[in-house]
Design a protein around this motif. Structure first.
Motif, PDB file in Angstrom:
ATOM      1  N   VAL A   8      -4.246  -2.756  -0.993  1.00 58.61           N
ATOM      2  CA  VAL A   8      -3.381  -1.579  -1.047  1.00 58.61           C
ATOM      3  C   VAL A   8      -3.674  -0.776  -2.304  1.00 58.61           C
ATOM      4  CG1 VAL A   8      -1.000  -0.768  -1.111  1.00 58.61           C
ATOM      5  CG2 VAL A   8      -1.577  -2.757   0.254  1.00 58.61           C
ATOM      6  N   GLU A   9      -3.818  -1.462  -3.437  1.00 61.88           N
ATOM      7  CA  GLU A   9      -4.102  -0.781  -4.697  1.00 61.88           C
ATOM      8  C   GLU A   9      -5.418   0.006  -4.610  1.00 61.88           C
ATOM      9  OE1 GLU A   9      -2.344  -0.467  -7.398  1.00 61.88           O
ATOM     10  OE2 GLU A   9      -0.730  -1.876  -6.944  1.00 61.88           O
ATOM     11  N   GLU A  10      -6.435  -0.596  -4.013  1.00 59.92           N
ATOM     12  CA  GLU A  10      -7.724   0.078  -3.895  1.00 59.92           C
ATOM     13  C   GLU A  10      -7.635   1.280  -2.975  1.00 59.92           C
ATOM     14  OE1 GLU A  10     -10.336  -3.040  -2.630  1.00 59.92           O
ATOM     15  OE2 GLU A  10     -10.548  -3.860  -4.668  1.00 59.92           O
ATOM     16  N   ALA A  11      -6.855   1.162  -1.903  1.00 66.35           N
ATOM     17  CA  ALA A  11      -6.690   2.290  -0.993  1.00 66.35           C
ATOM     18  C   ALA A  11      -5.943   3.426  -1.680  1.00 66.35           C
ATOM     19  CB  ALA A  11      -5.944   1.847   0.265  1.00 66.35           C
ATOM     20  N   ILE A  12      -4.955   3.094  -2.484  1.00 66.42           N
ATOM     21  CA  ILE A  12      -4.216   4.122  -3.224  1.00 66.42           C
ATOM     22  C   ILE A  12      -5.144   4.794  -4.240  1.00 66.42           C
ATOM     23  CG2 ILE A  12      -2.377   4.486  -4.921  1.00 66.42           C
ATOM     24  CD1 ILE A  12      -0.794   2.272  -3.452  1.00 66.42           C
ATOM     25  N   ALA A  13      -5.947   4.000  -4.920  1.00 66.00           N
ATOM     26  CA  ALA A  13      -6.866   4.543  -5.920  1.00 66.00           C
ATOM     27  C   ALA A  13      -7.906   5.468  -5.290  1.00 66.00           C
ATOM     28  CB  ALA A  13      -7.556   3.415  -6.665  1.00 66.00           C
ATOM     29  N   SER A  14      -8.339   5.133  -4.077  1.00 70.89           N
ATOM     30  CA  SER A  14      -9.326   5.975  -3.405  1.00 70.89           C
ATOM     31  C   SER A  14      -8.700   7.247  -2.856  1.00 70.89           C
ATOM     32  CB  SER A  14      -9.999   5.203  -2.263  1.00 70.89           C
ATOM     33  OG  SER A  14      -9.081   5.011  -1.195  1.00 70.89           O
ATOM     34  N   GLY A  15      -7.371   7.268  -2.724  1.00 65.38           N
ATOM     35  CA  GLY A  15      -6.679   8.462  -2.245  1.00 65.38           C
ATOM     36  C   GLY A  15      -6.618   8.580  -0.736  1.00 65.38           C
ATOM     37  N   ASP A  16      -7.014   7.547  -0.019  1.00 66.87           N
ATOM     38  CA  ASP A  16      -7.002   7.580   1.441  1.00 66.87           C
ATOM     39  C   ASP A  16      -5.634   7.120   1.941  1.00 66.87           C
ATOM     40  OD1 ASP A  16      -7.507   7.535   4.121  1.00 66.87           O
ATOM     41  OD2 ASP A  16      -9.385   6.424   3.956  1.00 66.87           O
ATOM     42  N   ALA A  17      -4.829   8.075   2.416  1.00 63.06           N
ATOM     43  CA  ALA A  17      -3.447   7.778   2.805  1.00 63.06           C
ATOM     44  C   ALA A  17      -3.377   6.886   4.039  1.00 63.06           C
ATOM     45  CB  ALA A  17      -2.683   9.074   3.054  1.00 63.06           C
ATOM     46  N   GLU A  18      -4.257   7.091   4.994  1.00 57.38           N
ATOM     47  CA  GLU A  18      -4.213   6.304   6.233  1.00 57.38           C
ATOM     48  C   GLU A  18      -4.572   4.837   5.973  1.00 57.38           C
ATOM     49  OE1 GLU A  18      -3.039   7.236   9.189  1.00 57.38           O
ATOM     50  OE2 GLU A  18      -2.504   9.087   8.151  1.00 57.38           O
ATOM     51  N   LEU A  33       5.010  -0.185  -4.071  1.00 59.91           N
ATOM     52  CA  LEU A  33       3.820   0.165  -3.281  1.00 59.91           C
ATOM     53  C   LEU A  33       4.152   1.241  -2.252  1.00 59.91           C
ATOM     54  CD1 LEU A  33       2.107  -3.279  -2.662  1.00 59.91           C
ATOM     55  CD2 LEU A  33       1.242  -1.402  -4.024  1.00 59.91           C
ATOM     56  N   ALA A  34       5.299   1.086  -1.587  1.00 57.73           N
ATOM     57  CA  ALA A  34       5.685   2.054  -0.551  1.00 57.73           C
ATOM     58  C   ALA A  34       5.868   3.440  -1.144  1.00 57.73           C
ATOM     59  CB  ALA A  34       6.968   1.593   0.139  1.00 57.73           C
ATOM     60  N   SER A  35       6.472   3.520  -2.318  1.00 56.36           N
ATOM     61  CA  SER A  35       6.672   4.833  -2.925  1.00 56.36           C
ATOM     62  C   SER A  35       5.347   5.468  -3.336  1.00 56.36           C
ATOM     63  CB  SER A  35       7.624   4.745  -4.124  1.00 56.36           C
ATOM     64  OG  SER A  35       7.045   3.984  -5.140  1.00 56.36           O
ATOM     65  N   ARG A  36       4.399   4.635  -3.802  1.00 55.54           N
ATOM     66  CA  ARG A  36       3.098   5.165  -4.176  1.00 55.54           C
ATOM     67  C   ARG A  36       2.304   5.614  -2.963  1.00 55.54           C
ATOM     68  NH1 ARG A  36       0.346   0.811  -7.629  1.00 55.54           N
ATOM     69  NH2 ARG A  36      -1.302   2.362  -7.748  1.00 55.54           N
ATOM     70  N   VAL A  37       2.407   4.869  -1.858  1.00 52.66           N
ATOM     71  CA  VAL A  37       1.715   5.275  -0.622  1.00 52.66           C
ATOM     72  C   VAL A  37       2.350   6.561  -0.090  1.00 52.66           C
ATOM     73  CG1 VAL A  37       1.288   4.644   1.772  1.00 52.66           C
ATOM     74  CG2 VAL A  37       0.908   2.978  -0.031  1.00 52.66           C
ATOM     75  N   LYS A  38       3.658   6.650  -0.174  1.00 49.97           N
ATOM     76  CA  LYS A  38       4.354   7.841   0.293  1.00 49.97           C
ATOM     77  C   LYS A  38       3.953   9.064  -0.509  1.00 49.97           C
ATOM     78  CE  LYS A  38       8.932   9.561   1.415  1.00 49.97           C
ATOM     79  NZ  LYS A  38      10.371   9.302   1.363  1.00 49.97           N
ATOM     80  N   SER A  39       3.741   8.885  -1.806  1.00 50.45           N
ATOM     81  CA  SER A  39       3.357  10.037  -2.644  1.00 50.45           C
ATOM     82  C   SER A  39       1.944  10.524  -2.312  1.00 50.45           C
ATOM     83  CB  SER A  39       3.438   9.654  -4.127  1.00 50.45           C
ATOM     84  OG  SER A  39       2.431   8.727  -4.455  1.00 50.45           O
ATOM     85  N   LEU A  40       1.121   9.664  -1.719  1.00 54.94           N
ATOM     86  CA  LEU A  40      -0.214  10.108  -1.291  1.00 54.94           C
ATOM     87  C   LEU A  40      -0.122  11.114  -0.151  1.00 54.94           C
ATOM     88  CD1 LEU A  40      -2.441   6.889  -1.164  1.00 54.94           C
ATOM     89  CD2 LEU A  40      -2.613   8.776  -2.771  1.00 54.94           C
ATOM     90  N   THR A  41       0.787  10.899   0.759  1.00 50.71           N
ATOM     91  CA  THR A  41       0.904  11.772   1.934  1.00 50.71           C
ATOM     92  C   THR A  41       1.611  13.079   1.600  1.00 50.71           C
ATOM     93  OG1 THR A  41       2.984  10.735   2.588  1.00 50.71           O
ATOM     94  CG2 THR A  41       0.959   9.814   3.517  1.00 50.71           C
ATOM     95  N   ALA A  42       2.417  13.084   0.534  1.00 48.90           N
ATOM     96  CA  ALA A  42       3.175  14.297   0.197  1.00 48.90           C
ATOM     97  C   ALA A  42       2.294  15.340  -0.484  1.00 48.90           C
ATOM     98  CB  ALA A  42       4.337  13.938  -0.729  1.00 48.90           C
TER      99      ALA A  42
END
Length: 88
Positions: free
Chosen positions: A35-45, A79-88
């Protein structure tokens, strides 16, 4: 060293549980890292998919006594809040 047969058995059981719990912690950390790596890469999906995968692993860690309930809840929330901020 344990003296009685009962304490020897408890020592063996403790060693076995330690190995099992170590494997569980490692598995949970692997999912968290994804999850951390996906957030770092910026890929929301990918991040959202990885977040969905980590939820049952954290819950399993709580039910097996590897993680405290509040620790798992805190990790999920952050984690959920960080993933959510990617989509916003």
């Amino acid at each position: 060293m344990a003296n009685t047969s009962q304490s020897q058995k408890r020592a063996r059981q403790a060693d076995a549980r330690f190995e099992i719990n170590k494997a569980r912690r490692s598995r949970i950390r692997t999912y968290l890292r994804k999850v951390e790596e996906a957030i770092a890469s910026g890929d929301a999906e990918v991040a959202k998919a990885a977040l969905i995968e980590v939820q049952p692993e954290l819950a399993r860690g709580v039910s097996k006594g590897v993680l405290h309930k509040n620790t798992a809840s805190r990790k999920m929330s952050r984690l959920a809040s960080r993933v959510k901020s990617l989509t916003a």
